[in-house]
Design an enzyme around this catalytic site. Structure first.
Site, PDB file in Angstrom:
ATOM      1  N   GLY A 703      23.253   3.838   8.773  1.00  0.00           N
ATOM      2  CA  GLY A 703      24.678   3.628   8.978  1.00  0.00           C
ATOM      3  C   GLY A 703      25.077   2.200   8.693  1.00  0.00           C
ATOM      4  O   GLY A 703      24.237   1.301   8.619  1.00  0.00           O
ATOM      5  N   GLY A 705      28.741  -0.622   9.105  1.00  0.00           N
ATOM      6  CA  GLY A 705      30.100  -0.803   9.592  1.00  0.00           C
ATOM      7  C   GLY A 705      30.559  -2.213   9.350  1.00  0.00           C
ATOM      8  O   GLY A 705      29.954  -2.978   8.584  1.00  0.00           O
ATOM      9  N   SER A 707      30.404  -4.802  11.150  1.00  0.00           N
ATOM     10  CA  SER A 707      29.595  -5.915  11.645  1.00  0.00           C
ATOM     11  C   SER A 707      28.153  -5.857  11.164  1.00  0.00           C
ATOM     12  O   SER A 707      27.338  -6.650  11.619  1.00  0.00           O
ATOM     13  CB  SER A 707      29.626  -5.937  13.174  1.00  0.00           C
ATOM     14  OG  SER A 707      29.107  -4.735  13.693  1.00  0.00           O
ATOM     15  N   GLY A 708      27.811  -4.944  10.281  1.00  0.00           N
ATOM     16  CA  GLY A 708      26.456  -4.960   9.779  1.00  0.00           C
ATOM     17  C   GLY A 708      25.938  -3.570   9.450  1.00  0.00           C
ATOM     18  O   GLY A 708      26.683  -2.591   9.442  1.00  0.00           O
ATOM     19  N   LYS A 709      24.635  -3.500   9.172  1.00  0.00           N
ATOM     20  CA  LYS A 709      23.975  -2.244   8.839  1.00  0.00           C
ATOM     21  C   LYS A 709      23.010  -1.865   9.966  1.00  0.00           C
ATOM     22  O   LYS A 709      22.502  -2.721  10.682  1.00  0.00           O
ATOM     23  CB  LYS A 709      23.210  -2.381   7.527  1.00  0.00           C
ATOM     24  CG  LYS A 709      24.118  -2.630   6.323  1.00  0.00           C
ATOM     25  CD  LYS A 709      23.306  -2.694   5.027  1.00  0.00           C
ATOM     26  CE  LYS A 709      24.227  -2.853   3.823  1.00  0.00           C
ATOM     27  NZ  LYS A 709      23.470  -2.900   2.550  1.00  0.00           N
ATOM     28  N   VAL A 710      22.743  -0.552  10.082  1.00  0.00           N
ATOM     29  CA  VAL A 710      21.840  -0.045  11.111  1.00  0.00           C
ATOM     30  C   VAL A 710      20.706   0.708  10.422  1.00  0.00           C
ATOM     31  O   VAL A 710      20.948   1.555   9.549  1.00  0.00           O
ATOM     32  CB  VAL A 710      22.580   0.874  12.097  1.00  0.00           C
ATOM     33  CG1 VAL A 710      21.604   1.401  13.151  1.00  0.00           C
ATOM     34  CG2 VAL A 710      23.734   0.129  12.767  1.00  0.00           C
ATOM     35  N   LYS A 725      20.036  -3.200  14.257  1.00  0.00           N
ATOM     36  CA  LYS A 725      21.352  -3.559  13.753  1.00  0.00           C
ATOM     37  C   LYS A 725      21.245  -4.939  13.122  1.00  0.00           C
ATOM     38  O   LYS A 725      20.854  -5.902  13.778  1.00  0.00           O
ATOM     39  CB  LYS A 725      22.380  -3.571  14.889  1.00  0.00           C
ATOM     40  CG  LYS A 725      23.790  -3.920  14.441  1.00  0.00           C
ATOM     41  CD  LYS A 725      24.755  -3.833  15.625  1.00  0.00           C
ATOM     42  CE  LYS A 725      26.170  -4.183  15.209  1.00  0.00           C
ATOM     43  NZ  LYS A 725      27.105  -4.107  16.349  1.00  0.00           N
ATOM     44  N   ASP A 830      35.682  -1.301  23.665  1.00  0.00           N
ATOM     45  CA  ASP A 830      35.645  -0.402  22.503  1.00  0.00           C
ATOM     46  C   ASP A 830      34.938   0.890  22.882  1.00  0.00           C
ATOM     47  O   ASP A 830      34.056   1.368  22.173  1.00  0.00           O
ATOM     48  CB  ASP A 830      34.949  -1.089  21.329  1.00  0.00           C
ATOM     49  CG  ASP A 830      35.253  -0.399  19.997  1.00  0.00           C
ATOM     50  OD1 ASP A 830      36.240   0.369  19.942  1.00  0.00           O
ATOM     51  OD2 ASP A 830      34.513  -0.608  19.028  1.00  0.00           O
TER      52      ASP A 830
END
Length: 1020
Positions: A703, A705, A707-710, A725, A830
């Protein structure tokens, strides 16, 4: 004629006597009319606030002194309290025409602009509270013009620059609160001249320039009882002279980079009741001299303290909470600690303590929490931990304890969690422990416990981990009565007999580990009920017969270990349809060809020591080839020729590509190996830095988003995975991402809760930052609820209602811990279904704290410069004002409740409405709740509980924050829903009634079953 004489009539005397009273009454009437007119103007100036609709017009006969916001003295307004009224305009100058005004409270509103200097005209003002607003700029340098102030709170605004020296000239001040602003300069020494000051709150001004502890405060503030300077960028050491502040009752210097030793005289402050020094860099020993006999809270956690606990702590008869976690303390625990009468909370874990635990813990005090894990304790657990009947948890794992579990734990209905893994405890488990009403988790791994498993367990018990003990006998045939079971791990014991059919009657079961026992017989064919199972380990037993074909229909099964048994027959072709991350069928008597889907190197060790197995691609799985004869030779010859041609062509193409692009590759490349990596662990790790770095490849990306990749990174030592992350920037990590990274590390690295995702460690370099989390096998709640609707070909099964309700409770428990049990409380900001992650057992865990902020006190709010969150989940007051408190999380959680009940997405209303707005409209129009519920799972037997959760979601998403319940109240309602559901299920299952003391003995629970479902939500 008679002479006339002058004689006054008695009425004249009465008139003269009462004349002053008539005049005063007239003046009073006139003053009240004037004040009422001013208040009416004030309401009109603020655009007729609906929260002040009860204020009458000037012509009304009702007195303004009867209004709840007004305090009058001798018929004149002296106090005006307008806290949390939704005021969004500036403060008008005519407010000071209330000439006798001494108290003005405008806190918890949305007032913008600079400091309201118009209040200088309120000449009698003594109490001013403008906290929790949107004031900006500097505090005026002439604020000392408000000379009569005794109470001043400017907290939780956006004031910046220096705190002016003029503050120190408000000589009448008794209370001064400046916490949580944007001050980025210094604070003045002149504050020390406030000789009448009793309370000073300056905490959470982390932008202050680094400064040493203000020694002048110690010499000047002799009356100070409350000193709150947490998270203020204080450096250096706490001065020894702090012992001169003899009136001090509350001291909080937590979350600063303070160093050095704790001053030797700090515990000689005889009035001190609470001391918080956690999260500093303090070293040395805890002072031995103890004279502060009023102490109720001591929190010295997360420092580098060494030495022993002072014997004097055993004299603190009012001590309720002792928190010393994450230090390097050693030695034995003073026995006198166990005899303190008020002690409720003992947290000593992650130190180097040794010796035996004081035997009197719990004997004399209402103990609620007892956490002594990760030390070197020996001997038995104290016998009377639950003597007061209030104990909720025991955590004593990772020690060297011996003896048996205390019998008192078998009589403890308040108990929820018992974790004593990795000790040398022995004997049988107290019978009553298994059936304790509220017990949810039992972890007894790696001990020497014995005895047989019980026929009956608590209705709430969902997690049983008893690996590596000496439990014996058969698995109870009545195990089907263990209805809440989610995790059952009992490997490496002495269990025997068949696997009972009742064990398959557990749709919530996610983990079943029974390896290394003496189990025999065939695998039950009814395993199709294991719709939630993700891990199955039955290895090293004496199981025989075929592998059931239905095992291939288990939708979320990811790990299977059936090795070292006597299983025979073919491997079901359906097994190849599963998305397995681990498979081991070695050392059995299996025959035939393995399924085509399993013929790859990922399963190279999955079929060893099965002489009857074969494969079309034998080299990949270390089996013999199924092909034979001339036909096979021709195919091999033909295939070999094709392979050689393709290999030559591929090699030629590779050489061309490398020749063309290799200069660019070396020119632009900045490999991670060029940077120095720093690993900061928060738990014991089963992997190394290199394991993580080598796993950051595209194949493991799951995944990405804003703020970064997972990544899903395999951990070879344990056979499992971790989630990584990565926040990365080829230049310099931008401020926003850096802030999110630090927020996650700061919060998740310190809090520990079953329903909050576990941050294992962080790894950072010059250009990249990594957060390594526990891996959540079942992904996010969002994917389970909505992915099938977005992808018509999704094979994911639907979550049934009991599982949804349990997920709701788990997520609520995590948020409740953050809001009510963390000090200071944590607001997530959030909350959404994609941030509710589900582990292999479908336990819900709150994740993604990149936007979280720590608040100061329960009930206080913070302001942010920009709204963060996700559309559909954002509370209306947050969207419009960027103002946060715990109720914005409650709103977002209410949306999740509506998702669970309706199956709709958060922006899945109609027209331009969100789900929350749609639900409100549905109820306002009088539509049946049944029509709103998720049609794919709704059943008449779940109607009451689904309706209650739907109503609760509507209440949580109310427009006014004050009308929303707290997370603690939300959790209580959900738990009642679960209790009601469990009772109904048990009542409808005739063969379980005799095995369920809850139904047989509890009139209260039966009454809960019979009452109308609306009662569960009637409180709101």
């Amino acid at each position: 004629m008679p002479k006339l004489t002058s004689r006054a009539h008695p009425v004249h005397f009465l008139f003269l006597f009462f004349l002053p009273f008539f005049l005063n009454h007239a003046e009073s009437q006139q003053l009240q009319a004037q004040e009422q007119q001013i208040l009416s103007r004030l309401r009109h100036y603020w655009e007729n606030l609906p929260t002040l609709s009860h204020w009458a017009s000037p012509n009304s006969s009702s007195s303004h002194c009867s209004w709840p916001e007004i305090t009058c003295t001798d018929g004149s307004v002296t106090g005006l309290v307008l806290a949390n009224k939704g005021v969004s305009g500036t403060v008008p100058s005519f407010i000071c025409e209330l000439g006798n005004l001494t108290t003005l409270d405008l806190s918890y509103n949305n007032i913008p602009g600079g400091f309201p200097t118009v209040l200088y005209s309120c000449s009698k003002l003594e109490h001013l509270d403008i906290s929790q607003n949107y004031f900006v700029g500097s505090v005026p340098s002439d604020i000392d013009r408000m000379a009569n102030l005794q109470y001043l709170s400017l907290a939780a605004n956006n004031f910046s620059f220096d705190i002016p020296p003029a503050i120190g000239r408000l000589s009448q001040l008794k209370d001064l609160y400046l916490y949580q602003n944007q001050f980025n300069g210094t604070y003045p020494d002149e504050i020390a001249s406030l000789s009448n000051l009793e309370a000073l709150g300056m905490a959470y001004n982390r932008k202050f320039r680094p400064s040493t502890f203000p020694v002048k405060f110690i010499t000047g503030l002799k009356k100070l009882t409350y000193l709150w300077m947490a998270d203020m960028n204080l450096v250096g050491q706490i001065p020894e002279t702090i012992s001169n502040m003899e009136a001090l009752q509350f001291l909080d210097l937590s979350m600063n980079p303070l160093s050095g030793k704790i001053p030797s005289g700090i515990f000689t402050l005889k009035n001190l009741s609470e001391i918080y020094l956690f999260a500093n860099n303090l070293t040395g020993e805890i002072p031995q001299r103890i004279e502060s006999l009023e102490l109720s809270v001591i929190d010295l956690s997360e420092n580098n303290l060494t030495g022993k606990i002072p014997d004097g702590f055993g004299k603190l008869d009012k001590l309720q909470s002792l928190v010393l976690i994450y230090n390097q303390l050693s030695g034995e625990i003073p026995e006198s600690l166990g005899r303190l009468p008020a002690l409720t909370d003992v947290r000593l874990f992650s130190n180097n303590f040794s010796g035996t635990l004081p035997p009197d813990f719990g004997r004399y005090s209402p103990l609620e929490g007892f956490e002594v894990n990760s030390n070197q304790f020996t001997g038995p657990l104290p016998e009377n931990l639950c003597l007061a009947g209030k104990l909720t948890g025991v955590a004593a794992y990772d020690n060297d304890l011996t003896g048996e579990l205390p019998e008192s734990l078998g009589k403890c209905d308040s108990l929820r969690i018992v974790t004593v893994s990795n000790n040398r405890l022995s004997g049988k488990i107290p019978e009553g422990l298994w059936t304790s009403l509220n017990l949810s988790t039992v972890k007894l791994d790696n001990n020497d416990f014995s005895g047989e498993l019980p026929d009956r367990i608590s209705w709430n018990l969902s997690r049983i981990e008893i690996n590596n003990n000496r439990f014996s006998g058969n698995i109870p045939a009545a195990i089907n009565a263990w209805k809440s079971l989610v995790v059952f791990e009992a490997s490496n014991n002495l269990l025997s007999g068949p696997i009972p059919v009742g064990l398959t009657d557990h749709p919530l079961l996610t983990t079943l580990s029974l390896g290394q026992n003496n189990l025999s017989g065939n695998l039950p064919e009814t395993i199709v009920s294991w719709k939630s199972l993700t891990m199955l380990n039955l290895s090293h037993n004496k199981l025989s017969g075929p592998i059931p074909e239905k095992i291939g229909s288990l939708p979320v099964l990811r790990q299977i270990d059936l090795s070292d048994n006597q299983l025979s027959g073919h491997i079901p072709s359906q097994l190849g349809l599963l998305l397995l991350t681990f498979l081991n069928l070695s050392s059995n008597r299996l025959t035939g060809k393995i399924p085509d889907e399993l013929e790859n190197s990922a399963y190279s060790s999955s079929f060893l020591s099965n002489t009857g197995l074969c494969a079309s691609n034998p080299t990949a799985v270390q089996l013999k080839a199924c092909n034979g004869g001339s036909r096979g030779s021709k195919e091999v010859s033909s295939n070999t020729l094709i392979f050689i041609v393709l290999a030559i062509a591929s090699a030629s193409l590779t050489v061309i590509i490398i020749g063309a692009y290799i200069p660019k590759i070396y020119q632009n490349r900045k490999p991670d190996s060029n940077y120095t990596w720093k690993l900061t662990p928060f738990h014991r790790l089963e992997f190394t830095e290199s394991n993580i770095l080598s796993g950051l490849i595209e194949q493991n990306l799951v995944g990405s988003g804003g703020s970064g990749k997972v990544y899903q990174v395999p951990i070879h030592q344990s056979g499992g995975f971790v989630a990584v992350k990565r926040i990365f920037n080829t230049r310099k990590l931008d401020y926003k991402l850096e802030k999110e990274f630090l927020a996650e590390v700061h919060i998740l690295g310190k809090i520990r809760h079953l329903n909050i995702v576990k941050l294992l460690c962080c790894i950072s370099s010059e250009n990249s930052k990594l957060l390594v989390y526990e891996y959540m096998e079942n992904r996010s709640l969002d994917q389970w609820l909505h992915l099938k609707k977005r992808q018509s070909n999704s094979n994911d099964v639907l979550l049934d209602w009991p599982k949804r309700l349990k997920i709701a409770i788990g997520a609520a428990q995590g948020l409740c811990y953050m809001h009510h049990d963390c000090s200071p409380p944590i607001i997530h900001r959030d909350v959404k279904s994609s941030n509710v992650l589900l582990d292999s057992e479908f336990n819900a865990k709150i994740a993604d704290f990149g936007l979280a902020r720590i608040l100061i006190k329960p009930g206080e709010v913070d302001t942010m410069s920009a709204v963060a969150g996700t559309f559909g989940y954002i509370a209306p007051e947050y969207a419009h004002t960027t103002r946060i408190n715990a109720k914005i999380d409650v709103y977002s959680f209410g949306v999740i409740l509506l998702e669970l009940a309706t199956g709709r997405e958060p922006n899945d209303g109609t027209e331009d409405m969100s789900l929350a707005e749609w639900a409100w409209r549905h109820m306002q129009e009088g539509n049946p709740i049944w029509d709103a519920l998720d049609k794919e799972i709704r059943e008449p037997c779940y109607l009451d509980e689904m309706s209650c959760v739907f109503r609760l979601g509507i209440i949580c998403t109310g427009t006014f924050p004050s009308a929303r319940p707290s997370m603690k109240e939300v959790l209580q309602v959900l738990q009642k829903c679960l209790s009601r559901l469990d009772i109904r299920v048990q009542k409808n299952t005739r063969d379980e009634v005799s095995a369920t003391p809850l139904l047989r003995n509890s009139k209260r629970e039966q009454a809960l079953l019979d009452e109308d479902s609306s009662l569960l939500c009637r409180t709101y």
